[in-house]
Design a protein around this motif. Structure first.
Motif, PDB file in Angstrom:
ATOM      1  N   ILE A   1      -1.418  11.658  -9.980  1.00  0.00           N
ATOM      2  CA  ILE A   1      -2.771  12.082 -10.211  1.00  0.00           C
ATOM      3  C   ILE A   1      -2.912  13.727 -10.009  1.00  0.00           C
ATOM      4  CG2 ILE A   1      -5.369  12.280  -9.637  1.00  0.00           C
ATOM      5  CD1 ILE A   1      -5.195   9.242  -9.994  1.00  0.00           C
ATOM      6  N   LEU A   2      -2.657  14.226  -9.000  1.00  0.00           N
ATOM      7  CA  LEU A   2      -2.674  15.486  -8.287  1.00  0.00           C
ATOM      8  C   LEU A   2      -1.797  16.559  -9.432  1.00  0.00           C
ATOM      9  CD1 LEU A   2      -3.127  15.194  -4.784  1.00  0.00           C
ATOM     10  CD2 LEU A   2      -4.883  15.828  -6.295  1.00  0.00           C
TER      11      LEU A   2
ATOM     12  N   HIS B   1       0.717  -1.237   0.018  1.00  0.00           N
ATOM     13  CA  HIS B   1      -0.007  -0.072  -0.102  1.00  0.00           C
ATOM     14  C   HIS B   1       0.801   1.216   0.028  1.00  0.00           C
ATOM     15  CE1 HIS B   1      -3.928  -1.573   0.323  1.00  0.00           C
ATOM     16  NE2 HIS B   1      -3.504  -2.504   0.473  1.00  0.00           N
ATOM     17  N   LYS B   2       2.166   1.102   0.045  1.00  0.00           N
ATOM     18  CA  LYS B   2       2.920   2.273  -0.075  1.00  0.00           C
ATOM     19  C   LYS B   2       3.020   3.151  -1.585  1.00  0.00           C
ATOM     20  CE  LYS B   2       6.507   0.905   3.179  1.00  0.00           C
ATOM     21  NZ  LYS B   2       8.086   0.520   3.234  1.00  0.00           N
ATOM     22  N   VAL B   3       2.304   1.973  -2.488  1.00  0.00           N
ATOM     23  CA  VAL B   3       2.249   2.770  -4.003  1.00  0.00           C
ATOM     24  C   VAL B   3       0.793   3.816  -3.890  1.00  0.00           C
ATOM     25  CG1 VAL B   3       2.746   0.338  -5.067  1.00  0.00           C
ATOM     26  CG2 VAL B   3       0.322   1.030  -4.324  1.00  0.00           C
ATOM     27  N   GLU B   4       0.188   3.861  -2.799  1.00  0.00           N
ATOM     28  CA  GLU B   4      -0.964   4.827  -2.706  1.00  0.00           C
ATOM     29  C   GLU B   4      -0.428   6.244  -2.959  1.00  0.00           C
ATOM     30  OE1 GLU B   4      -3.858   4.372   0.346  1.00  0.00           O
ATOM     31  OE2 GLU B   4      -3.412   2.160   0.302  1.00  0.00           O
ATOM     32  N   GLU B   5       0.625   6.655  -2.161  1.00  0.00           N
ATOM     33  CA  GLU B   5       1.212   8.064  -2.136  1.00  0.00           C
ATOM     34  C   GLU B   5       1.699   8.453  -3.351  1.00  0.00           C
ATOM     35  OE1 GLU B   5       0.902  10.220   0.630  1.00  0.00           O
ATOM     36  OE2 GLU B   5       0.146   8.871   1.886  1.00  0.00           O
ATOM     37  N   VAL B   6       2.505   7.662  -3.758  1.00  0.00           N
ATOM     38  CA  VAL B   6       3.292   7.883  -5.147  1.00  0.00           C
ATOM     39  C   VAL B   6       2.226   8.121  -6.244  1.00  0.00           C
ATOM     40  CG1 VAL B   6       4.803   7.320  -7.099  1.00  0.00           C
ATOM     41  CG2 VAL B   6       5.308   6.621  -4.441  1.00  0.00           C
ATOM     42  N   TYR B   7       1.034   7.356  -6.278  1.00  0.00           N
ATOM     43  CA  TYR B   7       0.102   7.534  -7.326  1.00  0.00           C
ATOM     44  C   TYR B   7      -0.607   8.564  -7.073  1.00  0.00           C
ATOM     45  CZ  TYR B   7      -3.227   6.002 -10.798  1.00  0.00           C
ATOM     46  OH  TYR B   7      -4.062   5.784 -12.029  1.00  0.00           O
ATOM     47  N   LEU B   8      -1.252   8.837  -6.183  1.00  0.00           N
ATOM     48  CA  LEU B   8      -1.979  10.029  -5.650  1.00  0.00           C
ATOM     49  C   LEU B   8      -1.182  11.464  -6.220  1.00  0.00           C
ATOM     50  CD1 LEU B   8      -4.050   9.305  -2.564  1.00  0.00           C
ATOM     51  CD2 LEU B   8      -4.614   8.822  -4.803  1.00  0.00           C
ATOM     52  N   GLU B   9       0.253  11.319  -5.505  1.00  0.00           N
ATOM     53  CA  GLU B   9       0.861  12.493  -6.092  1.00  0.00           C
ATOM     54  C   GLU B   9       0.912  12.941  -7.671  1.00  0.00           C
ATOM     55  OE1 GLU B   9       2.070  15.165  -4.276  1.00  0.00           O
ATOM     56  OE2 GLU B   9       1.150  14.022  -2.564  1.00  0.00           O
TER      57      GLU B   9
ATOM     58  N   LYS C   1      -0.856   3.543 -20.846  1.00  0.00           N
ATOM     59  CA  LYS C   1      -1.310   2.200 -20.149  1.00  0.00           C
ATOM     60  C   LYS C   1      -0.378   1.633 -19.406  1.00  0.00           C
ATOM     61  CE  LYS C   1      -4.192   1.361 -24.033  1.00  0.00           C
ATOM     62  NZ  LYS C   1      -4.691   0.236 -25.095  1.00  0.00           N
ATOM     63  N   THR C   2       0.751   2.013 -19.009  1.00  0.00           N
ATOM     64  CA  THR C   2       1.584   1.534 -18.113  1.00  0.00           C
ATOM     65  C   THR C   2       1.901   2.422 -17.021  1.00  0.00           C
ATOM     66  OG1 THR C   2       3.817   2.066 -19.246  1.00  0.00           O
ATOM     67  CG2 THR C   2       2.742   0.030 -19.990  1.00  0.00           C
ATOM     68  N   LEU C   3       2.130   2.105 -15.632  1.00  0.00           N
ATOM     69  CA  LEU C   3       2.577   2.920 -14.778  1.00  0.00           C
ATOM     70  C   LEU C   3       3.807   3.683 -15.027  1.00  0.00           C
ATOM     71  CD1 LEU C   3       1.394   1.096 -11.395  1.00  0.00           C
ATOM     72  CD2 LEU C   3       0.685   3.133 -12.254  1.00  0.00           C
ATOM     73  N   GLY C   4       4.612   2.876 -15.622  1.00  0.00           N
ATOM     74  CA  GLY C   4       6.007   3.659 -15.878  1.00  0.00           C
ATOM     75  C   GLY C   4       6.009   4.579 -16.729  1.00  0.00           C
ATOM     76  N   GLY C   5       5.229   4.394 -17.838  1.00  0.00           N
ATOM     77  CA  GLY C   5       5.166   5.494 -19.004  1.00  0.00           C
ATOM     78  C   GLY C   5       4.284   6.795 -18.191  1.00  0.00           C
ATOM     79  N   TYR C   6       3.495   6.165 -17.524  1.00  0.00           N
ATOM     80  CA  TYR C   6       2.464   7.419 -17.098  1.00  0.00           C
ATOM     81  C   TYR C   6       3.236   8.272 -16.040  1.00  0.00           C
ATOM     82  CZ  TYR C   6      -1.065   9.628 -13.982  1.00  0.00           C
ATOM     83  OH  TYR C   6      -1.861  10.615 -13.389  1.00  0.00           O
ATOM     84  N   TYR C   7       3.941   7.532 -15.261  1.00  0.00           N
ATOM     85  CA  TYR C   7       4.722   8.453 -14.166  1.00  0.00           C
ATOM     86  C   TYR C   7       5.765   9.112 -14.839  1.00  0.00           C
ATOM     87  CZ  TYR C   7       2.871   5.563 -10.111  1.00  0.00           C
ATOM     88  OH  TYR C   7       2.180   5.271  -9.311  1.00  0.00           O
ATOM     89  N   LYS C   8       6.568   8.612 -15.974  1.00  0.00           N
ATOM     90  CA  LYS C   8       7.476   9.505 -16.594  1.00  0.00           C
ATOM     91  C   LYS C   8       7.068  10.591 -17.391  1.00  0.00           C
ATOM     92  CE  LYS C   8      10.874   8.631 -20.253  1.00  0.00           C
ATOM     93  NZ  LYS C   8      11.397   7.510 -21.432  1.00  0.00           N
ATOM     94  N   SER C   9       5.694  10.357 -17.875  1.00  0.00           N
ATOM     95  CA  SER C   9       5.362  11.876 -18.703  1.00  0.00           C
ATOM     96  C   SER C   9       4.795  12.699 -17.444  1.00  0.00           C
ATOM     97  CB  SER C   9       3.861  11.233 -19.363  1.00  0.00           C
ATOM     98  OG  SER C   9       4.219  10.425 -20.345  1.00  0.00           O
ATOM     99  N   ILE C  10       4.280  12.196 -16.578  1.00  0.00           N
ATOM    100  CA  ILE C  10       3.679  13.505 -15.528  1.00  0.00           C
ATOM    101  C   ILE C  10       4.853  13.871 -14.970  1.00  0.00           C
ATOM    102  CG2 ILE C  10       2.323  13.647 -13.175  1.00  0.00           C
ATOM    103  CD1 ILE C  10       0.576  13.410 -16.013  1.00  0.00           C
ATOM    104  N   HIS C  11       5.924  13.334 -14.406  1.00  0.00           N
ATOM    105  CA  HIS C  11       7.001  13.748 -13.769  1.00  0.00           C
ATOM    106  C   HIS C  11       7.989  14.681 -14.688  1.00  0.00           C
ATOM    107  CE1 HIS C  11       5.398  11.908 -10.054  1.00  0.00           C
ATOM    108  NE2 HIS C  11       5.869  10.700 -10.485  1.00  0.00           N
ATOM    109  N   SER C  12       7.705  14.514 -15.883  1.00  0.00           N
ATOM    110  CA  SER C  12       8.492  15.494 -16.673  1.00  0.00           C
ATOM    111  C   SER C  12       7.791  16.752 -16.924  1.00  0.00           C
ATOM    112  CB  SER C  12       8.858  14.635 -17.857  1.00  0.00           C
ATOM    113  OG  SER C  12       7.630  14.525 -18.594  1.00  0.00           O
TER     114      SER C  12
END
Length: 455
Positions: free
Chosen positions: A89-90, A79-87, A342-353
Motif C-alpha cells: 500500500i505504501l 498476522h505475518k501478512v500485515e507487513e507485506v500488505y502495508l509495504e 481484485k486478487t492479492l496476487g494480481g495486486y502485489y504483482k502490479s505494485i511490485h513491478s
C-alpha cells in the motif's frame, strides 16, 4: 411515518446504491494506464490548491468468515501478512505521489475492509504516519475507520487518535445469538458496549453502527431487540442496510439456507419496523439507509445541502478526488473511475513491478458528467435543477419516470427542478434511477437483474 405497503412493493426493484455514476457494472475491463495517470495528475493539480483529496485504504484481512458479507476479504489467522500488505500500500501511495508536483493535501482518510482492526495498533500507526509524512493535512479534515467490536482495542483507538482519527464505525449487524451463529459473527452486546465505551474514552467524537435487516432467522422481535439494545448506546449515526442475498456472486452466501431468509413481505415489514424504531429515538433519515442524530456533522450537512456521496458512502467532505489504495479499491478523479486488481496476487504483482494496480475503469463523457451531477444532487440534497429543453435524453428517459414518481407522491416536479418529498426520502435509490441513462437503456434493450433490490 406511514408508508403504503403497495408503494414499497412497487418500488422494491433491483436498483444501484449510486456510490458512482456510471455504476461499476457499466465500466470496462482493462483501462488505459497512461490516460488514468494523466487524469490523476490533472486532478492533483486542482485539489492540492484548496479542496484536498480523500483516501480510502482497503485492508482485506479477517480472522473468520461472515457468511453474509459481500466485501472483498481474505480469511487468515496469520498476522505475518500485515507487513507485506502495508509495504504494498505504501508503495502504491508513492506511485500516486509521483504524479503530483506538490505535497498531497489530504482532507479525508477512511480505513475499510475486511477488518482494519485485524492489523496491530503499531502497524496501523506506521501506515498512517508514513502516508501523512510527506503530505499536508487539510484544515477541515476527517479521518475514520471501520472496527470490529470483538478485536478493537484501546491501544488501536489511542494510536489512531494521535493521528487525527475521530470517527469509528462498528459492524453490529444483529445481536441475536441464533442469527449470529448462522452468519458466523458471534459478538455479544457486551463486546459492542465495550468497544463503544473505549472509543469515547479514547477521545473519538463519533461512533457509528451498521445494522442489517433481512438476515436469516431474523424476525420482528429479534430486529426490535437488536435496534433497542444498539440505540441504548446512543450511536451518532446508524446505517440500516438491506441484506442482499446473491449466492451466485458471493460464494460464502451459499452456506446460508435460503429457507431461513424472510420472504419479501416479511422483509418489507422488517424494513418498516426498523425505520420506525430508529426514527422514534430522534434519528433523521438523511439518505439511502442512513440515519443521524441532530447535531451530528452528517445531519448538519444534510440540512445545509452540503452533503456528498462517494464510494465510502455519505460524507461531509466534498474533496475533489478519491484515491483507493489496496486490493479491489476504487478511485475517482471526477472525470474517471478506476478499480484495482481484485486478487492479492494480481495486486502485489502490479505494485511490485512499479505499476499502478488498476484493472478496470471508466472515463466519463459530457452526458455522464451531467447525469452524475443530477444523481448526486438527488441523493445528497434531495433536489436537482435542470432545463427540460436542454437535453433530449432528459426528455426521453428521465422526465417520464419523474412524472410517474410524482403521481406516487415521491417527488415534486417543476419546470426547472425536481424535489424529493418526505415520503420520497425512503425511495432515494428509485428516484436516482430516473437519471441513470446506462441502466434505463440496458433495461429497455434487455431486462436483467444486475443489482440488489431497493428494499
Amino acid at each position: 411515518m406511514f408508508i403504503d405497503q403497495a408503494l414499497l412493493q412497487k418500488y422494491n426493484q433491483p436498483t444501484p446504491r449510486y456510490t458512482s455514476y456510471p455504476t461499476v457494472p457499466f465500466w470496462t475491463e482493462g483501462i488505459d494506464g497512461e490516460l488514468w495517470k494523466e487524469a490523476v495528475r490533472q486532478r492533483f493539480a486542482v485539489c492540492n490548491q484548496e479542496e484536498g483529496i480523500s483516501l480510502y485504504l482497503h485492508l482485506p484481512f479477517c480472522e473468520s468468515l461472515c457468511t453474509y458479507c459481500g466485501c472483498n476479504k481474505k480469511i487468515t489467522t496469520n498476522h505475518k501478512v500485515e507487513e507485506v500488505y502495508l509495504e504494498a500500500i505504501l508503495k502504491e501511495w508513492r506511485l500516486y505521489g509521483a504524479l503530483s508536483d506538490a505535497p498531497p493535501l489530504i482532507r479525508e482518510i477512511h480505513l475499510g475492509g475486511g477488518t482494519p482492526t485485524f492489523f496491530s495498533p503499531g502497524n496501523l500507526h506506521r501506515l498512517i504516519a508514513a502516508i501523512l509524512k510527506d503530505a499536508v493535512i487539510h484544515p477541515d479534515y476527517a479521518f475514520s475507520i471501520e472496527g470490529h467490536p470483538n478485536n478493537t482495542t484501546r491501544q488501536h483507538l489511542e494510536e489512531l487518535y494521535q493521528l487525527g482519527f475521530r470517527r469509528i464505525s462498528y459492524g453490529v449487524q444483529d445481536l441475536n445469538r441464533e442469527v449470529q451463529q448462522i452468519i458466523n459473527r458471534i459478538q455479544p452486546f457486551e463486546n459492542v458496549q465495550h468497544a463503544t465505551d473505549i472509543a469515547r474514552a479514547a477521545g473519538f467524537t463519533a461512533v457509528n453502527f451498521d445494522l442489517i435487516y433481512g438476515l436469516p432467522r431474523q424476525n420482528g422481535d429479534r430486529l426490535a431487540h437488536t435496534i433497542t439494545q444498539s440505540l441504548s448506546l446512543q450511536p451518532d449515526r446508524i446505517a440500516f442496510y438491506s441484506y442482499a442475498h446473491t449466492p451466485k456472486v458471493i460464494d460464502a452466501q451459499r452456506l446460508i439456507n435460503e429457507n431461513d431468509l424472510p420472504d419479501a413481505a416479511e422483509k418489507l415489514s422488517l424494513y418498516l419496523l426498523g425505520k420506525e424504531l430508529i426514527s422514534a429515538q430522534g434519528y433523521a433519515n438523511i439518505g439511502m439507509d442512513h440515519f443521524a442524530l441532530p447535531g451530528d456533522e452528517l445531519y448538519t450537512a444534510w440540512q445545509q445541502h452540503t452533503l456528498h456521496r462517494n464510494f465510502m458512502g455519505y460524507t461531509t467532505q466534498k474533496s475533489g478526488m478519491l484515491l483507493g489504495l489496496g486490493v479491489s479499491a476504487i478511485s475517482d478523479t471526477n472525470t474517471a473511475f478506476a478499480q484495482n486488481e481484485k486478487t492479492l496476487g494480481g495486486y502485489y504483482k502490479s505494485i511490485h513491478s512499479g505499476s499502478l494496480a488498476v484493472l478496470k475503469g471508466y472515463f466519463l463523457n459530457k452526458e455522464d458528467a451531467l447525469f452524475r451531477r443530477h444523481i448526486l444532487d438527488m441523493a445528497c440534497q434531495g433536489r436537482t435543477f435542470f432545463y427540460p429543453n436542454s437535453s433530449v435524453e432528459l426528455e426521453q428517459w428521465t422526465l417520464p419516470m419523474l412524472r410517474d414518481l410524482q403521481q406516487d407522491g415521491l417527488v415534486d416536479l417543476y419546470p426547472d427542478h425536481v424535489v424529493v418529498t418526505t415520503i420520497g426520502r425512503h425511495f432515494i435509490r428509485n428516484i436516482c434511477k430516473a437519471f441513470d441513462l446506462h441502466l434505463l437503456r440496458r433495461e429497455a434493450a434487455s431486462p436483467q437483474q444486475t443489482f440488489s433490490k431497493a428494499i
